[in-house]
Design a protein around this motif. Structure first.
Motif, PDB file in Angstrom:
ATOM      1  N   GLU A  32       0.849  -1.196   0.000  1.00  0.00           N
ATOM      2  CA  GLU A  32       0.000   0.000   0.000  1.00  0.00           C
ATOM      3  C   GLU A  32       0.879   1.237   0.000  1.00  0.00           C
ATOM      4  OE1 GLU A  32      -3.645   0.953   2.766  1.00  0.00           O
ATOM      5  OE2 GLU A  32      -1.871   1.986   3.546  1.00  0.00           O
ATOM      6  N   THR A  59      -2.326  -1.183  -3.371  1.00  0.00           N
ATOM      7  CA  THR A  59      -3.479  -0.387  -2.960  1.00  0.00           C
ATOM      8  C   THR A  59      -2.972   1.002  -2.621  1.00  0.00           C
ATOM      9  OG1 THR A  59      -3.319  -1.022  -0.625  1.00  0.00           O
ATOM     10  CG2 THR A  59      -4.680  -2.421  -2.065  1.00  0.00           C
ATOM     11  N   HIS A  61      -3.631   4.593  -0.261  1.00  0.00           N
ATOM     12  CA  HIS A  61      -4.255   5.196   0.914  1.00  0.00           C
ATOM     13  C   HIS A  61      -3.782   6.642   1.002  1.00  0.00           C
ATOM     14  CE1 HIS A  61      -6.274   5.332   4.711  1.00  0.00           C
ATOM     15  NE2 HIS A  61      -5.165   5.432   5.437  1.00  0.00           N
ATOM     16  N   ILE A  90      -4.241   0.316  -9.963  1.00  0.00           N
ATOM     17  CA  ILE A  90      -4.565   0.242  -8.536  1.00  0.00           C
ATOM     18  C   ILE A  90      -6.084   0.238  -8.386  1.00  0.00           C
ATOM     19  CG2 ILE A  90      -4.384   1.411  -6.311  1.00  0.00           C
ATOM     20  CD1 ILE A  90      -1.696   2.568  -7.320  1.00  0.00           C
ATOM     21  N   GLN A  92      -7.948  -0.325  -5.459  1.00  0.00           N
ATOM     22  CA  GLN A  92      -8.526   0.156  -4.209  1.00  0.00           C
ATOM     23  C   GLN A  92      -7.850   1.443  -3.757  1.00  0.00           C
ATOM     24  OE1 GLN A  92      -8.085  -3.733  -2.118  1.00  0.00           O
ATOM     25  NE2 GLN A  92     -10.285  -3.564  -1.741  1.00  0.00           N
ATOM     26  N   TYR A  93      -8.668   2.485  -3.577  1.00  0.00           N
ATOM     27  CA  TYR A  93      -8.188   3.786  -3.113  1.00  0.00           C
ATOM     28  C   TYR A  93      -8.999   4.187  -1.899  1.00  0.00           C
ATOM     29  CZ  TYR A  93      -7.455   8.894  -3.118  1.00  0.00           C
ATOM     30  OH  TYR A  93      -7.176  10.190  -2.756  1.00  0.00           O
ATOM     31  N   GLN A 201     -11.581  -3.274   3.501  1.00  0.00           N
ATOM     32  CA  GLN A 201     -10.191  -3.461   3.907  1.00  0.00           C
ATOM     33  C   GLN A 201     -10.092  -3.263   5.419  1.00  0.00           C
ATOM     34  OE1 GLN A 201      -7.414  -0.940   1.477  1.00  0.00           O
ATOM     35  NE2 GLN A 201      -9.318  -0.247   0.527  1.00  0.00           N
TER      36      GLN A 201
END
Length: 272
Positions: A32, A59, A61, A90, A92-93, A201
């Motif tokens: 991440e 991922t 963040h 990517i 998942q944000y 998540q």
């Protein structure tokens, strides 16, 4: 492509670049990153990031979107984040349910008042970000040390934002533990009040014990046994989801970090 549920990841930090590049296959399932730390980065570091992104799922963040802030959303920044997510595939944000800027960058995650007006304000901004990105995002419950203008319980506030924005939840288990101690509520009751269908998540991290009734979310220490137990309980309530070990400084030997990643997997496997 979304990550499989039973996956354990590690934060991509510049101090760990060498160890991450040399890690054996299967040492972690994903990495991440904070997009603002890598957007526009070229040269050797940029090449190293691109190499890791080509070998491992990533991922993202965020740190700077300032979803609860009073200043207008930075549309150009949102567009740069979107281009970064697309470039590196990517899926998942996530961002923090907080704010970090007004006239300038505050370099901290500030608490949003738990009010109906704040629900409307932040959920509108989340919707606008999702529309501009053309994708759903997740928001993270944050640690906080003051609760200004608390008209709603934290659980009611978080749920109201999730419903009004129609977004996902990154459930930070360490933040739940820290807040429960600092503000005197039941961590397991908080977890139970979160909407299972929106949890995409988990985060887990270490904290600093300032006193019996004061914990500081630092990401600079090993995960405490009580937090591991709370992650186990979160899986019982909401199921296994991709789970990230956050470590930002005071890095131990890399094998020690990998042992914590492996502990995530062991807890996941008990529930799968």
């Amino acid at each position: 492509m979304a990550l499989p549920a039973a996956t354990a990841g590690l934060g991509l930090r510049r101090a760990l670049m060498g160890a991450l590049q040399d890690a054996p296959p299967g040492a972690f399932d994903f990495l991440e990153c904070a997009p603002e730390n890598w957007i526009g980065v070229g040269g050797r570091l940029g090449d190293q990031f691109a190499a890791l992104a080509s070998r491992h799922p990533i991922t993202s963040h965020g740190l700077s979107l300032s979803l609860g802030g009073p200043a207008p959303l930075d549309g150009d920044f949102v567009d740069r984040v979107g281009a970064f997510l697309d470039r590196h595939a990517i899926a998942q944000y996530s961002e923090h349910l907080s704010y970090c800027s007004d006239d300038g960058q505050l370099y901290d995650l500030m608490p949003i008042p738990f009010t109906d007006a704040a629900v409307r304000h932040v959920s509108d901004r989340i919707r606008r970000v999702q529309d501009r990105l053309g994708r759903r995002i997740a928001i993270e419950n944050v640690s906080y040390y003051a609760a200004p203008h608390r008209a709603l319980d934290e659980t009611d506030f978080v749920n109201a934002v999730l419903d009004a924005a129609d977004c996902d939840l990154l459930l930070d288990v360490n933040n739940v533990y820290v807040n429960a101690i600092n503000h005197g509520y039941d961590a397991r009751a908080f977890l139970a009040a979160m909407p299972t269908a929106r949890v995409t998540q988990y985060h887990i991290a270490g904290h600093y014990d300032e006193a019996d009734d004061l914990k500081v979310d630092t990401h600079g220490a090993p995960v405490k046994d009580d937090v591991w137990a709370l992650l186990d309980h979160a899986y019982t309530l909401h199921g296994v989801r991709p789970t990230l070990l956050e470590r930002d400084f005071n890095f131990p030997a890399f094998d020690v970090l990998l042992a914590e990643v492996e502990r995530i997997r062991e807890i996941q496997h008990r529930h799968v």
